[in-house]
Motif scaffolding. Sequence first.
Motif, PDB file in Angstrom:
ATOM      1  N   VAL A   1       0.856  -1.189   0.000  1.00 45.81           N
ATOM      2  CA  VAL A   1       0.000   0.000   0.000  1.00 45.81           C
ATOM      3  C   VAL A   1       0.892   1.239   0.000  1.00 45.81           C
ATOM      4  O   VAL A   1       1.704   1.427   0.913  1.00 45.81           O
ATOM      5  CB  VAL A   1      -0.947   0.015   1.202  1.00 45.81           C
ATOM      6  CG1 VAL A   1      -1.811   1.277   1.171  1.00 45.81           C
ATOM      7  CG2 VAL A   1      -1.815  -1.239   1.229  1.00 45.81           C
ATOM      8  N   ALA A   2       0.745   2.049  -1.020  1.00 43.77           N
ATOM      9  CA  ALA A   2       1.555   3.265  -1.136  1.00 43.77           C
ATOM     10  C   ALA A   2       0.654   4.495  -1.058  1.00 43.77           C
ATOM     11  O   ALA A   2      -0.371   4.575  -1.753  1.00 43.77           O
ATOM     12  CB  ALA A   2       2.319   3.256  -2.453  1.00 43.77           C
ATOM     13  N   ILE A   3       1.005   5.430  -0.206  1.00 45.67           N
ATOM     14  CA  ILE A   3       0.301   6.713  -0.088  1.00 45.67           C
ATOM     15  C   ILE A   3       1.212   7.782  -0.686  1.00 45.67           C
ATOM     16  O   ILE A   3       2.292   8.053  -0.159  1.00 45.67           O
ATOM     17  CB  ILE A   3      -0.045   7.038   1.376  1.00 45.67           C
ATOM     18  CG1 ILE A   3      -0.880   5.907   1.972  1.00 45.67           C
ATOM     19  CG2 ILE A   3      -0.762   8.366   1.482  1.00 45.67           C
ATOM     20  CD1 ILE A   3      -1.193   6.087   3.439  1.00 45.67           C
ATOM     21  N   GLU A   4       0.778   8.340  -1.805  1.00 41.69           N
ATOM     22  CA  GLU A   4       1.643   9.242  -2.558  1.00 41.69           C
ATOM     23  C   GLU A   4       0.970  10.602  -2.762  1.00 41.69           C
ATOM     24  O   GLU A   4      -0.247  10.714  -2.729  1.00 41.69           O
ATOM     25  CB  GLU A   4       1.986   8.608  -3.908  1.00 41.69           C
ATOM     26  CG  GLU A   4       2.684   7.252  -3.799  1.00 41.69           C
ATOM     27  CD  GLU A   4       2.836   6.579  -5.137  1.00 41.69           C
ATOM     28  OE1 GLU A   4       2.074   6.925  -6.065  1.00 41.69           O
ATOM     29  OE2 GLU A   4       3.717   5.690  -5.273  1.00 41.69           O
ATOM     30  N   GLY A   5       1.801  11.587  -2.970  1.00 41.96           N
ATOM     31  CA  GLY A   5       1.308  12.935  -3.232  1.00 41.96           C
ATOM     32  C   GLY A   5       1.826  13.934  -2.229  1.00 41.96           C
ATOM     33  O   GLY A   5       2.436  13.595  -1.205  1.00 41.96           O
ATOM     34  N   ALA A   6       1.591  15.208  -2.517  1.00 41.20           N
ATOM     35  CA  ALA A   6       2.016  16.275  -1.603  1.00 41.20           C
ATOM     36  C   ALA A   6       1.191  16.231  -0.332  1.00 41.20           C
ATOM     37  O   ALA A   6      -0.015  15.970  -0.365  1.00 41.20           O
ATOM     38  CB  ALA A   6       1.886  17.632  -2.283  1.00 41.20           C
ATOM     39  N   THR A   7       1.844  16.525   0.759  1.00 44.53           N
ATOM     40  CA  THR A   7       1.150  16.430   2.049  1.00 44.53           C
ATOM     41  C   THR A   7       0.144  17.550   2.261  1.00 44.53           C
ATOM     42  O   THR A   7      -0.745  17.443   3.106  1.00 44.53           O
ATOM     43  CB  THR A   7       2.181  16.463   3.198  1.00 44.53           C
ATOM     44  OG1 THR A   7       2.960  17.655   3.094  1.00 44.53           O
ATOM     45  CG2 THR A   7       3.089  15.249   3.144  1.00 44.53           C
ATOM     46  N   ASN A   8       0.260  18.647   1.481  1.00 44.74           N
ATOM     47  CA  ASN A   8      -0.689  19.755   1.638  1.00 44.74           C
ATOM     48  C   ASN A   8      -1.823  19.675   0.622  1.00 44.74           C
ATOM     49  O   ASN A   8      -2.599  20.613   0.483  1.00 44.74           O
ATOM     50  CB  ASN A   8       0.036  21.096   1.521  1.00 44.74           C
ATOM     51  CG  ASN A   8       0.784  21.203   0.194  1.00 44.74           C
ATOM     52  OD1 ASN A   8       0.836  20.244  -0.576  1.00 44.74           O
ATOM     53  ND2 ASN A   8       1.352  22.384  -0.053  1.00 44.74           N
ATOM     54  N   GLU A   9      -1.879  18.578  -0.109  1.00 46.03           N
ATOM     55  CA  GLU A   9      -2.960  18.355  -1.069  1.00 46.03           C
ATOM     56  C   GLU A   9      -3.554  16.967  -0.823  1.00 46.03           C
ATOM     57  O   GLU A   9      -3.074  16.193   0.009  1.00 46.03           O
ATOM     58  CB  GLU A   9      -2.418  18.467  -2.493  1.00 46.03           C
ATOM     59  CG  GLU A   9      -1.840  19.837  -2.843  1.00 46.03           C
ATOM     60  CD  GLU A   9      -1.299  19.882  -4.251  1.00 46.03           C
ATOM     61  OE1 GLU A   9      -1.378  18.825  -4.945  1.00 46.03           O
ATOM     62  OE2 GLU A   9      -0.768  20.928  -4.652  1.00 46.03           O
ATOM     63  N   GLU A  10      -4.599  16.690  -1.580  1.00 49.07           N
ATOM     64  CA  GLU A  10      -5.229  15.368  -1.465  1.00 49.07           C
ATOM     65  C   GLU A  10      -4.251  14.305  -1.969  1.00 49.07           C
ATOM     66  O   GLU A  10      -3.727  14.393  -3.076  1.00 49.07           O
ATOM     67  CB  GLU A  10      -6.517  15.310  -2.282  1.00 49.07           C
ATOM     68  CG  GLU A  10      -7.269  14.004  -2.108  1.00 49.07           C
ATOM     69  CD  GLU A  10      -8.575  14.002  -2.854  1.00 49.07           C
ATOM     70  OE1 GLU A  10      -9.231  12.938  -2.870  1.00 49.07           O
ATOM     71  OE2 GLU A  10      -8.944  15.037  -3.441  1.00 49.07           O
TER      72      GLU A  10
END
Length: 309
Positions: A56-65
């Motif tokens: 399970v990977a959680i990706e993306g900028a922390t200040n966005e969805e």
Amino acid sequence: MAKFLSEAPVVWNLLNGVVCLYKSAGESARRVRGSFLHKLCLELNALEVRPPSTYVAIEGATNEEMSVTVRPSFADDPLVVGPRYRSEDFKAIWATKLGYNTSGVFVIGLNAGTRKAFAIHSAHPIRTYRLKGCFGQATDNIFKTGKLIETKSFYHVRRGGIERHLAMVQASHQKLAYESAGVDPQSQEAYELAVKGLVRPQDSKTPIIYGAKCINYSPPEFTIEISCINEYEDYLLGQIHNMGEKLHCPAMCTSIQCIHHSFFTMEDALLKKHWTLQDVIANLANNNRLLRKQGRLSENINKYIARAE
């Protein structure tokens, strides 16, 4: 193989018990065990094995969805970590170790069956060997693979002389069995011990021959059968050498074959070409039934079978 046995985890759970193999001469017991387990692993890995665990990977900028993706884990991929089943995953011990030059019945306990194999070993069952040899020649290791050190005429050796020698060996070992058990062969205690069954020595390292006979003699070649316990390959070779000395003719061994081990015979042994999952599972089932049927003859075997099941 049946459809429900197409999944490796299901088949793995069936690989428990005692398997009877045919060991070829010129191979060590350790190598035979390794080759057998390697063959089982190859077939297990060819079946349907469990898929790689997911990552399970959680990706993306922390200040966005952020996005969540699920994909197979490379850390659990067979291309990275290797095959699902390896020889090291098996528990396997032999009931009795056969020598390098010895062929025949080779009993191995597999996984939960290691306790049964140990029980068979602890019971010190009788094993029967068929020894083939040749008069008139002697080698430095008493076996055909050794260096020839002596040749002599063999025409004076008769089958009657061989049989008389074997009868003397058998009689001396019967006396030795009582002495090793700590009783006088002519006493009432010895009679009561004999009534109970086979007289076994207290020392598990003392070889005892219970039967010896000549089954074929075609000069200079001969074949004898020996039923014994606590034996080892060099001891059997020594019997050939001693027979040659008593008959005043050098002798060497050309073949050693174990034809009977405890409850197992040559008919129960799987040849190397039959080391397949289907044949091994059938052999395990047949041997487990045989041990349950014959287990009453040995208190040790009964105890371990009950504990294993």
